[in-house]
Write a protein that holds these residues in place. Structure first.
Motif, PDB file in Angstrom:
ATOM      1  N   MET A   1       3.891  -5.574  -9.943  1.00 40.42           N
ATOM      2  CA  MET A   1       3.107  -5.763 -11.165  1.00 40.42           C
ATOM      3  C   MET A   1       3.751  -5.065 -12.365  1.00 40.42           C
ATOM      4  O   MET A   1       3.676  -5.563 -13.490  1.00 40.42           O
ATOM      5  CB  MET A   1       1.659  -5.289 -10.973  1.00 40.42           C
ATOM      6  CG  MET A   1       0.846  -6.182 -10.056  1.00 40.42           C
ATOM      7  SD  MET A   1       0.953  -7.960 -10.443  1.00 40.42           S
ATOM      8  CE  MET A   1       0.082  -8.027 -12.012  1.00 40.42           C
ATOM      9  N   ALA A   2       4.409  -3.936 -12.134  1.00 39.99           N
ATOM     10  CA  ALA A   2       5.098  -3.269 -13.249  1.00 39.99           C
ATOM     11  C   ALA A   2       6.232  -4.156 -13.748  1.00 39.99           C
ATOM     12  O   ALA A   2       6.414  -4.311 -14.967  1.00 39.99           O
ATOM     13  CB  ALA A   2       5.629  -1.910 -12.800  1.00 39.99           C
TER      14      ALA A   2
ATOM     15  N   ILE B   1      -4.390  -4.375 -18.798  1.00 38.32           N
ATOM     16  CA  ILE B   1      -3.060  -4.920 -19.019  1.00 38.32           C
ATOM     17  C   ILE B   1      -2.757  -6.031 -18.026  1.00 38.32           C
ATOM     18  O   ILE B   1      -1.737  -6.675 -18.091  1.00 38.32           O
ATOM     19  CB  ILE B   1      -1.985  -3.817 -18.948  1.00 38.32           C
ATOM     20  CG1 ILE B   1      -2.083  -3.048 -17.624  1.00 38.32           C
ATOM     21  CG2 ILE B   1      -2.131  -2.867 -20.128  1.00 38.32           C
ATOM     22  CD1 ILE B   1      -0.982  -2.016 -17.457  1.00 38.32           C
ATOM     23  N   MET B   2      -3.676  -6.237 -17.096  1.00 36.83           N
ATOM     24  CA  MET B   2      -3.536  -7.374 -16.184  1.00 36.83           C
ATOM     25  C   MET B   2      -4.930  -7.762 -15.696  1.00 36.83           C
ATOM     26  O   MET B   2      -5.848  -6.960 -15.716  1.00 36.83           O
ATOM     27  CB  MET B   2      -2.616  -7.031 -15.013  1.00 36.83           C
ATOM     28  CG  MET B   2      -2.999  -5.755 -14.295  1.00 36.83           C
ATOM     29  SD  MET B   2      -1.607  -4.970 -13.446  1.00 36.83           S
ATOM     30  CE  MET B   2      -2.209  -3.267 -13.404  1.00 36.83           C
TER      31      MET B   2
ATOM     32  N   GLU C   1       2.525  -2.136  -6.766  1.00 33.11           N
ATOM     33  CA  GLU C   1       2.711  -1.474  -8.058  1.00 33.11           C
ATOM     34  C   GLU C   1       4.050  -1.874  -8.682  1.00 33.11           C
ATOM     35  O   GLU C   1       4.125  -2.167  -9.876  1.00 33.11           O
ATOM     36  CB  GLU C   1       2.623   0.045  -7.890  1.00 33.11           C
ATOM     37  CG  GLU C   1       1.225   0.490  -7.461  1.00 33.11           C
ATOM     38  CD  GLU C   1       1.137   1.970  -7.092  1.00 33.11           C
ATOM     39  OE1 GLU C   1       2.092   2.721  -7.337  1.00 33.11           O
ATOM     40  OE2 GLU C   1       0.100   2.373  -6.540  1.00 33.11           O
TER      41      GLU C   1
ATOM     42  N   ASN D   1     -11.380   0.420  -7.461  1.00 35.41           N
ATOM     43  CA  ASN D   1     -11.677   0.802  -8.848  1.00 35.41           C
ATOM     44  C   ASN D   1     -10.608   0.370  -9.836  1.00 35.41           C
ATOM     45  O   ASN D   1     -10.765   0.611 -11.031  1.00 35.41           O
ATOM     46  CB  ASN D   1     -11.800   2.329  -8.954  1.00 35.41           C
ATOM     47  CG  ASN D   1     -13.146   2.814  -8.508  1.00 35.41           C
ATOM     48  OD1 ASN D   1     -13.997   2.016  -8.115  1.00 35.41           O
ATOM     49  ND2 ASN D   1     -13.346   4.116  -8.548  1.00 35.41           N
ATOM     50  N   ALA D   2      -9.518  -0.221  -9.339  1.00 35.07           N
ATOM     51  CA  ALA D   2      -8.373  -0.478 -10.222  1.00 35.07           C
ATOM     52  C   ALA D   2      -8.773  -1.313 -11.436  1.00 35.07           C
ATOM     53  O   ALA D   2      -8.200  -1.170 -12.513  1.00 35.07           O
ATOM     54  CB  ALA D   2      -7.244  -1.160  -9.453  1.00 35.07           C
TER      55      ALA D   2
ATOM     56  N   ASN E   1       0.822  -1.226   0.000  1.00 37.50           N
ATOM     57  CA  ASN E   1       0.000   0.000   0.000  1.00 37.50           C
ATOM     58  C   ASN E   1       0.850   1.268   0.000  1.00 37.50           C
ATOM     59  O   ASN E   1       0.322   2.366   0.191  1.00 37.50           O
ATOM     60  CB  ASN E   1      -0.983   0.047   1.184  1.00 37.50           C
ATOM     61  CG  ASN E   1      -2.005  -1.071   1.112  1.00 37.50           C
ATOM     62  OD1 ASN E   1      -2.124  -1.749   0.091  1.00 37.50           O
ATOM     63  ND2 ASN E   1      -2.743  -1.284   2.186  1.00 37.50           N
TER      64      ASN E   1
ATOM     65  N   PRO F   1      -7.257   3.635  -0.936  1.00 41.58           N
ATOM     66  CA  PRO F   1      -8.001   4.563  -1.801  1.00 41.58           C
ATOM     67  C   PRO F   1      -8.638   3.815  -2.970  1.00 41.58           C
ATOM     68  O   PRO F   1      -8.045   2.871  -3.497  1.00 41.58           O
ATOM     69  CB  PRO F   1      -6.916   5.517  -2.307  1.00 41.58           C
ATOM     70  CG  PRO F   1      -5.794   5.405  -1.340  1.00 41.58           C
ATOM     71  CD  PRO F   1      -5.855   4.024  -0.774  1.00 41.58           C
ATOM     72  N   ARG F   2      -9.828   4.227  -3.358  1.00 42.11           N
ATOM     73  CA  ARG F   2     -10.558   3.543  -4.430  1.00 42.11           C
ATOM     74  C   ARG F   2      -9.740   3.468  -5.702  1.00 42.11           C
ATOM     75  O   ARG F   2      -9.787   2.490  -6.421  1.00 42.11           O
ATOM     76  CB  ARG F   2     -11.867   4.279  -4.746  1.00 42.11           C
ATOM     77  CG  ARG F   2     -12.900   4.207  -3.665  1.00 42.11           C
ATOM     78  CD  ARG F   2     -14.194   4.897  -4.100  1.00 42.11           C
ATOM     79  NE  ARG F   2     -14.993   4.046  -4.973  1.00 42.11           N
ATOM     80  CZ  ARG F   2     -15.859   3.138  -4.558  1.00 42.11           C
ATOM     81  NH1 ARG F   2     -16.057   2.947  -3.276  1.00 42.11           N
ATOM     82  NH2 ARG F   2     -16.544   2.416  -5.410  1.00 42.11           N
ATOM     83  N   ASN F   3      -8.989   4.531  -5.999  1.00 43.83           N
ATOM     84  CA  ASN F   3      -8.266   4.512  -7.268  1.00 43.83           C
ATOM     85  C   ASN F   3      -6.787   4.165  -7.107  1.00 43.83           C
ATOM     86  O   ASN F   3      -5.971   4.503  -7.944  1.00 43.83           O
ATOM     87  CB  ASN F   3      -8.449   5.831  -8.033  1.00 43.83           C
ATOM     88  CG  ASN F   3      -7.749   6.988  -7.348  1.00 43.83           C
ATOM     89  OD1 ASN F   3      -7.370   6.868  -6.182  1.00 43.83           O
ATOM     90  ND2 ASN F   3      -7.572   8.084  -8.051  1.00 43.83           N
ATOM     91  N   LYS F   4      -6.457   3.465  -6.008  1.00 47.63           N
ATOM     92  CA  LYS F   4      -5.073   2.999  -5.848  1.00 47.63           C
ATOM     93  C   LYS F   4      -4.793   1.954  -6.926  1.00 47.63           C
ATOM     94  O   LYS F   4      -5.589   1.039  -7.137  1.00 47.63           O
ATOM     95  CB  LYS F   4      -4.933   2.379  -4.460  1.00 47.63           C
ATOM     96  CG  LYS F   4      -3.585   1.749  -4.157  1.00 47.63           C
ATOM     97  CD  LYS F   4      -2.628   2.775  -3.581  1.00 47.63           C
ATOM     98  CE  LYS F   4      -1.355   2.119  -3.089  1.00 47.63           C
ATOM     99  NZ  LYS F   4      -0.551   1.554  -4.163  1.00 47.63           N
ATOM    100  N   ALA F   5      -3.635   2.093  -7.593  1.00 53.09           N
ATOM    101  CA  ALA F   5      -3.274   1.126  -8.628  1.00 53.09           C
ATOM    102  C   ALA F   5      -3.211  -0.274  -8.028  1.00 53.09           C
ATOM    103  O   ALA F   5      -2.857  -0.449  -6.865  1.00 53.09           O
ATOM    104  CB  ALA F   5      -1.929   1.504  -9.243  1.00 53.09           C
ATOM    105  N   ILE F   6      -3.556  -1.255  -8.781  1.00 48.00           N
ATOM    106  CA  ILE F   6      -3.497  -2.690  -8.457  1.00 48.00           C
ATOM    107  C   ILE F   6      -4.500  -3.115  -7.383  1.00 48.00           C
ATOM    108  O   ILE F   6      -5.250  -4.063  -7.582  1.00 48.00           O
ATOM    109  CB  ILE F   6      -2.081  -3.153  -7.975  1.00 48.00           C
ATOM    110  CG1 ILE F   6      -0.961  -2.543  -8.830  1.00 48.00           C
ATOM    111  CG2 ILE F   6      -1.989  -4.669  -7.908  1.00 48.00           C
ATOM    112  CD1 ILE F   6      -0.940  -2.970 -10.268  1.00 48.00           C
TER     113      ILE F   6
END
Lengths: 414, 414
Positions: A142-143, A209-210, A139, A187-188, A126, A178-183
């Motif tokens: 996964m990157a 992409i995943m 992140e 909402n990711a 996180n 957060p809702r828009n946190k990557a992975i």
């Protein structure tokens, strides 16, 4: 860096080099793997940083960590710096990056270090950490995984554990993700824009992409919305205990789409209402419904806060219980447990007041004898929402325990 | 990209080029500045992307936006791509980046585009947007500002508006800003680690690359904790309406430090307790305190939820009021307004249940005749916390309106 040298350490360059040799040698005499980490390395003069790193390696350091203590670096700088340092070091030395997110570049900087030769990244699930936090583990992993064509390394991380780990940490730190946190954000993997909807329906690779599955998002955590297909709706209904045929899902689907168009996210409770044709507003999944609540707090007479609640079972039975608690809502939770005979304890309670919609969304995770159950509710009032979410979780416990006494535990802190 | 071409558009390359010329020419006939944005440009073959961009420029496009629609790119790729595109384009063309944060690199990628020649960044306050969101405006702006040595450009943004803008958007979207969000998070300028404390006290440049003031964090939003100095404590007390001498702050400071060591964050209510020597647990800042609360909901008899509350004023007066509401806590808010004579309406109510500490933290922003007042509370119960935070906000309104009838409005949506 010069600032750290002058303001904090109050030591000259020569004193610092001598101290590095002394301390690293001592550490190496005790253990085999010694990590040397020069604070604020990014803002240090390159020649002096190289001298310090060489001294540490000479003294026996095996891991060299380069921290961007203040979150100041850019990816280009990091790659160059690591290329410079790794070029001059013996091959057994592992270089490491420790990046902060003060300018929003912790992940990119850590990956830039990998491009420059780093083989260790100091990161946190996180992205938690001092100030704006550290490089986000999920992140970075996964990157490296999605863009292996660029970075050419593997991490050994089981990516399907990323989402559960994030959830567990969120519970421990009580910081919602957060809702828009990557992975790992809610909402990711949600696609809302109309232009994207078209593409995703045609071929999900257009915008994904995943896979949500690859990072361990449980299917019941995926937001059901207007882009969800019949398969997703059917799977969720099954998970909720409904034995629905493909034809039944087909029949329900137009209503599902209408609902999704209106309220974006379709909750489990909404789905149950659809499936049962039950228009009752409490959105419950299970036999119990709340009938009456009375909450009382008196700061003067020394009595404990208490709640008196009345609930009704599907079989028509009514029960009324009064219970004390640490506070009125807490007392109501205890009373619900007493009425239903389910020993539930609040594990997490998230409330979001959505002023634009005039509602409070509540989500309760309730632990019952080591198993976790979740309930969601949408109400206009905080107390109503909290109690309704609690009742939904207890109802879920009643239903699921009846349906399958040996059900798999929800991932809790694991 | 090939995926978009085949799955979504179902067009050949030649068809797409023809369509670009046609559509851009039409647009240019209508307006002077036409932006051309080829979706998923990052995953498009470079030669075809160049061809498409050239066709758009030929047809009259003046701004060329290159979107990383799926958040897939790395900074190195972006810089190369923009260098390639800008090198071949006429100098009047403005190149633009549109980056998504799916792998956590939206900010770094947008800045990498600037390095490659972009002079427009499409970004969003708080980084909101589809899925994991877009490039965060505040992070990009501050990175360009703090690292002007690297990027060599200015933005023209008044950085002191960044924090108010973030807060306004957070209210509108009802998405709390994560505590550790860079630039605008509550912790972005807080230093908690012991190792950092030492440095910051010696010279704040050791760990700070920008001032909280430079991004417009109001002084009353800065977290008071163990690193806060006497100046900060004195300023906050003054803001709370206490006319304290330097000697008084000096006297209070040891207690402040003790408190900060125990509970990390010292709230305004804590500070008032310190200043007044008042050990009462309700942490109020103002004349009213809650004495008794009774909340009632009946889902059967058709009556509206109602609350009956008793409050006491510092002058000894007691008032009891019953009030209906949309729910029991909502009714309690209305009753508090009726008792105190202050017409307050909940504007924001944030609740965080902190299981490890066994408490709920609540923060209420209450609007009274166009002005905003905020109250915080820590209680073990949701309803208690919500009501206490509401009462704290109303008390703040009573105190501040009495002290200064023409006080400056808190930034609300501006």
């Amino acid at each position: 860096s010069p600032t750290h040298r002058d303001a904090k350490l109050k030591m000259t360059k020569a004193e610092i080099i001598a101290r590095i040799s002394e301390v690293v040698s001592f550490a190496r005499a005790c253990v085999d793997d010694v990590e040397f980490s020069p604070e604020d390395a990014i803002r240090t003069e390159h020649d002096f940083l190289q001298e310090a790193v060489a001294a540490a390696i000479e003294a026996g350091a095996t891991t060299i960590n380069i921290p961007d203590t203040v979150g100041y670096a850019t990816p280009g700088e990091i790659t160059s710096l690591f290329r410079m340092l790794t070029a001059k070091a013996p091959p057994h030395i592992v270089f490491s990056a420790h990046c902060h997110d003060d300018l929003g570049m912790a992940v990119a900087n850590s990956l830039a270090a990998v491009l420059g030769g780093a083989r260790q990244i100091e990161c946190a699930i996180n992205g938690i950490g001092e100030r704006a936090g550290n490089c986000s583990l999920e992140e970075a992993v996964m990157a490296l995984c999605v863009r292996r064509d660029v970075f050419g390394v593997t991490t050994g991380v089981d990516t399907t554990k990323l989402h559960p780990a994030s959830q567990a940490l969120s519970r421990i730190t009580h910081s919602p993700v957060p809702r828009n946190k990557a992975i790992v954000g809610r909402n990711a993997f949600a696609h809302e824009a109309g232009i994207h909807q078209h593409g995703v329906l045609a071929d999900k690779r257009t915008y994904e992409i995943m896979d949500a599955e690859s990072v361990g998002v449980p299917s019941n955590m995926l937001v059901l919305g207007k882009h969800s297909g019949k398969h997703a709706v059917g799977a969720r209904l099954k998970a909720l205990g409904f034995d629905v045929s493909a034809q039944r899902v087909e029949d329900l689907f137009p209503d599902f789409k209408r609902l999704a168009d209106t309220c974006r996210e379709v909750t489990d409770a909404d789905l149950v209402r659809l499936a049962t044709g039950d228009a009752r507003v409490d959105g419950r999944v299970g036999p119990w419904r709340m009938r009456r609540t009375e909450l009382r707090v008196d700061w003067e007479d020394g009595t404990k806060p208490y709640a008196r609640i009345t609930m009704e079972h599907d079989n028509g039975e009514r029960r009324t219980v009064s219970h004390e608690g640490e506070g009125p809502v807490d007392a109501a939770f205890a009373a619900v447990c007493a009425v239903t005979g389910v020993p539930g304890v609040i594990s997490i309670l998230d409330l979001h007041h959505i002023a634009t919609e005039g509602v409070v969304r509540a989500e309760a995770i309730v632990e019952v004898e080591g198993e976790l159950y979740s309930g969601k509710a949408r109400e206009v009032d905080i107390a109503d929402a909290a109690v309704a979410a609690f009742v939904a979780a207890i109802n879920q416990a009643v239903s699921l325990r009846a349906a399958n006494p040996r059900r798999i535990k929800m991932a809790a802190g694991a």
